[in-house]
Design a protein around this motif. Structure first.
Motif, PDB file in Angstrom:
ATOM      1  N   ILE B 169       0.841  -1.203   0.000  1.00  0.00           N
ATOM      2  CA  ILE B 169       0.000   0.000   0.000  1.00  0.00           C
ATOM      3  C   ILE B 169       0.871   1.247   0.000  1.00  0.00           C
ATOM      4  CG2 ILE B 169      -1.634   1.324   1.388  1.00  0.00           C
ATOM      5  CD1 ILE B 169      -2.939  -1.265   2.159  1.00  0.00           C
ATOM      6  N   ILE B 172       2.040   2.021  -3.440  1.00  0.00           N
ATOM      7  CA  ILE B 172       1.044   2.673  -4.302  1.00  0.00           C
ATOM      8  C   ILE B 172       1.077   4.181  -4.064  1.00  0.00           C
ATOM      9  CG2 ILE B 172      -1.406   2.897  -4.830  1.00  0.00           C
ATOM     10  CD1 ILE B 172      -1.772   0.006  -3.993  1.00  0.00           C
ATOM     11  N   LEU B 176       2.367   7.327  -6.509  1.00  0.00           N
ATOM     12  CA  LEU B 176       1.511   8.454  -6.899  1.00  0.00           C
ATOM     13  C   LEU B 176       2.111   9.797  -6.503  1.00  0.00           C
ATOM     14  CD1 LEU B 176      -2.009   7.050  -6.008  1.00  0.00           C
ATOM     15  CD2 LEU B 176      -1.154   7.567  -8.281  1.00  0.00           C
ATOM     16  N   THR B 177       2.991   9.812  -5.490  1.00  0.00           N
ATOM     17  CA  THR B 177       3.490  11.099  -4.995  1.00  0.00           C
ATOM     18  C   THR B 177       4.969  11.315  -5.288  1.00  0.00           C
ATOM     19  OG1 THR B 177       3.923  10.094  -2.846  1.00  0.00           O
ATOM     20  CG2 THR B 177       1.842  11.218  -3.101  1.00  0.00           C
ATOM     21  N   LEU B 190      -2.762   9.624   2.525  1.00  0.00           N
ATOM     22  CA  LEU B 190      -3.166   8.621   1.542  1.00  0.00           C
ATOM     23  C   LEU B 190      -3.091   7.215   2.138  1.00  0.00           C
ATOM     24  CD1 LEU B 190      -1.455   9.781  -1.767  1.00  0.00           C
ATOM     25  CD2 LEU B 190      -3.591  10.498  -0.755  1.00  0.00           C
ATOM     26  N   LEU B 232      -2.994  -7.324  -6.998  1.00  0.00           N
ATOM     27  CA  LEU B 232      -3.600  -6.081  -7.471  1.00  0.00           C
ATOM     28  C   LEU B 232      -2.668  -4.871  -7.356  1.00  0.00           C
ATOM     29  CD1 LEU B 232      -7.220  -6.466  -6.071  1.00  0.00           C
ATOM     30  CD2 LEU B 232      -6.420  -6.807  -8.404  1.00  0.00           C
ATOM     31  N   ALA B 236      -1.650  -0.998  -9.694  1.00  0.00           N
ATOM     32  CA  ALA B 236      -1.775   0.391  -9.240  1.00  0.00           C
ATOM     33  C   ALA B 236      -0.409   1.062  -9.165  1.00  0.00           C
ATOM     34  CB  ALA B 236      -2.463   0.437  -7.876  1.00  0.00           C
ATOM     35  N   ALA B 239       0.716   1.869 -12.718  1.00  0.00           N
ATOM     36  CA  ALA B 239      -0.049   3.009 -13.238  1.00  0.00           C
ATOM     37  C   ALA B 239       0.399   4.299 -12.561  1.00  0.00           C
ATOM     38  CB  ALA B 239      -1.539   2.773 -13.013  1.00  0.00           C
ATOM     39  N   GLY B 240       0.628   4.223 -11.249  1.00  0.00           N
ATOM     40  CA  GLY B 240       1.038   5.410 -10.504  1.00  0.00           C
ATOM     41  C   GLY B 240       2.376   5.948 -10.982  1.00  0.00           C
TER      42      GLY B 240
END
Lengths: 245, 247
Positions: B169, B172, B176-177, B190, B232, B236, B239-240
């Motif tokens: 987690i 992910i 993203l950051t 997040l 999963l 993510a 993609a991130g």
């Protein structure tokens, strides 16, 4: 079906659609809220155990229902934006987040106000209260991530991924919080049985839920239209729409 | 920071991300794993950081709550797990930063194999060096907080499985950051809501075991979360990272 989706993706079409939608639905939503509030406050009978304090249910429950649905709507918009790269879905996602967050906050605040006379405390670490608090954090996370990026197109895609991760996690969070609650605290407090709700209270509640959904839709469309006008402020079609409506 | 960080050029015989024609996905994963492992092992100070953080925060609790052994042993499962979560939070923010800053990430994007695979190698190394080491050292901290000895094996297993979930987690959110300058506080916003189930399962497992009950159901839930996450989370994370490199 496809032609509708394609039309929805066109900013000028959506701008005109938003105008028509708001002209009809905004008065309807406000009337629904007003009638629902009056019905709930004055016509519905008092609860035999909680007296009049239960009447906050007519705001609390609709806010909670729409807040949760809003997160799924946001995640769905994120999926559409990631898969089909429809810009309008980005705008929708961005427009839903603050409204959903505000509704979550309303649900929490009215819950606290209701909890004081009913449970004797403003805040109780009940399973549902905790789940709603985490939902508020999820909304805040999406909003904060969107604000952190300079480039808003990238921000929308990052938020879409985050919202989808949250969607996968929400059922697990809800279930785990349920188990946590049953493990750590005996069920000393119970809701007064929702299934046993009398129709004299159920009908105004349903009306209020409908009115909240419609209000939510109107505010989201208003938000989206404002965002569109900001993005396309240089565009010829917007100038024409504004000068010759 | 990037200057003293070993890059692929410093590591002999390791140009796998250009994708030698014969190398399969597994070989690629292995070579990436090696590269990250060796790069991390050359900075032993950073490996100790989460453990030192853990020790520091665990020391604070008896000072704040009072030294009564019964009270500490009742609270130990919760304290240990919350601190483990925070320790993970402090390190996962740096997860892809070095690769992003020195341009390795762009090379990985151009590789024949998927970005998710490369990222997973890094996450696995991160888990091995932060989560697994923490799980191995955790009996020490458990003793400091007077956790009943029946809880210690379960604490280790739950931290082993749970820290994998936390790392996935965290990865992910880090993906993203990674391109944001001030990602630190955002990371906690997040990550923490998404980590709630892991904390609940982990604490429940340890406290059940400490009270002499069977904790296998909670450990199974942690394992299920870890398996689901392994399937999963790479999607993510990939993609991130792709989104982060578009900025």
């Amino acid at each position: 079906m496809w032609s509708v989706i394609h039309k929805m993706g066109s900013p000028p079409w959506f701008y005109r659609f938003a105008g028509v939608f708001l002209r009809w639905c905004l008065p309807l939503a406000l009337a629904g809220l007003l009638v629902g509030a009056l019905w709930g406050l004055f016509i519905a009978p008092p609860d035999f155990r909680q007296g009049n304090s239960y009447r906050i249910i007519f705001i609390h429950v609709p806010a909670a229902v729409v807040a949760l649905a809003g997160y799924y709507l946001m995640a769905f918009a994120g999926l559409v934006s990631l898969v089909w790269k429809i810009k309008m879905a980005d705008t929708a996602m961005r427009a839903v987040a603050p409204v959903g967050g505000a509704l979550t906050f309303i649900a929490l605040a009215t819950g606290a106000i209701w909890g004081k006379p009913t449970w004797g405390a403003w805040w109780v670490w009940d399973a549902r209260v905790t789940s709603m608090l985490i939902l508020l954090f999820l909304y805040l996370g999406v909003i904060a991530l969107f604000e952190a990026y300079e480039n808003k197109a990238v921000a929308a895609r990052a938020c879409a991924v985050l919202a989808l991760v949250g969607t996968v996690n929400i059922p697990i969070i809800y279930k785990s919080v349920d188990w946590w609650y049953s493990l750590h605290q005996p069920a000393s407090i119970k809701f007064t049985g929702e299934s046993a709700i009398d129709s004299s209270m159920l009908y105004p509640l349903l009306l209020n839920i409908g009115a909240f959904y419609l209000t939510f839709a109107c505010v989201v469309v208003l938000n989206m239209r404002a965002a569109l006008m900001n993005i396309h402020r240089q565009s010829a079609w917007l100038t024409q729409e504004l000068t010759h409506p | 920071m990037p200057s003293n960080r070993p890059t692929s050029r410093d590591l002999p015989g390791d140009n796998a991300w250009e994708g030698a024609p014969s190398s399969g996905a597994l070989a690629y994963l292995g070579s990436q794993f090696n590269r990250h492992l060796r790069a991390s092992l050359r900075r032993p100070g950073e490996l100790l950081n989460p453990l030192v953080f853990f020790l520091m925060v665990v020391t604070l609790f008896p000072l704040g709550l009072g030294p009564a052994p019964e009270q500490l042993s009742a609270m130990a499962p919760g304290i240990l797990w919350v601190v483990a979560l925070l320790a993970n939070l402090t390190v996962s923010g740096r997860l892809f930063v070095a690769d992003f800053e020195d341009g390795s990430l762009e090379q990985m994007l151009l590789a024949r194999h998927s970005l998710a695979l490369t990222a997973m190698a890094e996450v696995m190394v991160h888990w091995l060096l932060s989560g697994v080491t923490l799980a191995l050292v955790s009996p020490l901290f458990a003793a400091m907080l007077n956790l009943p000895s029946a809880g210690i094996p379960v604490l280790m297993v739950s931290l082993l499985l749970g820290s994998l979930c936390l790392s996935l987690i965290g990865a992910i959110a880090a993906a993203l950051t990674v391109s944001l300058r001030r990602g630190g506080l955002l990371m906690s916003l997040l990550i923490i809501p998404l980590n709630v189930p892991i904390l609940i399962f982990g604490v429940a497992a340890v406290s059940e075991a400490a009270n002499g009950y069977n904790a296998s159901a909670w450990l199974a839930l942690l394992g299920a979360f870890a398996c689901g996450g392994l399937v999963l989370a790479p999607l993510a994370i990939g993609a991130g990272l792709r989104i982060s490199m578009d900025t």
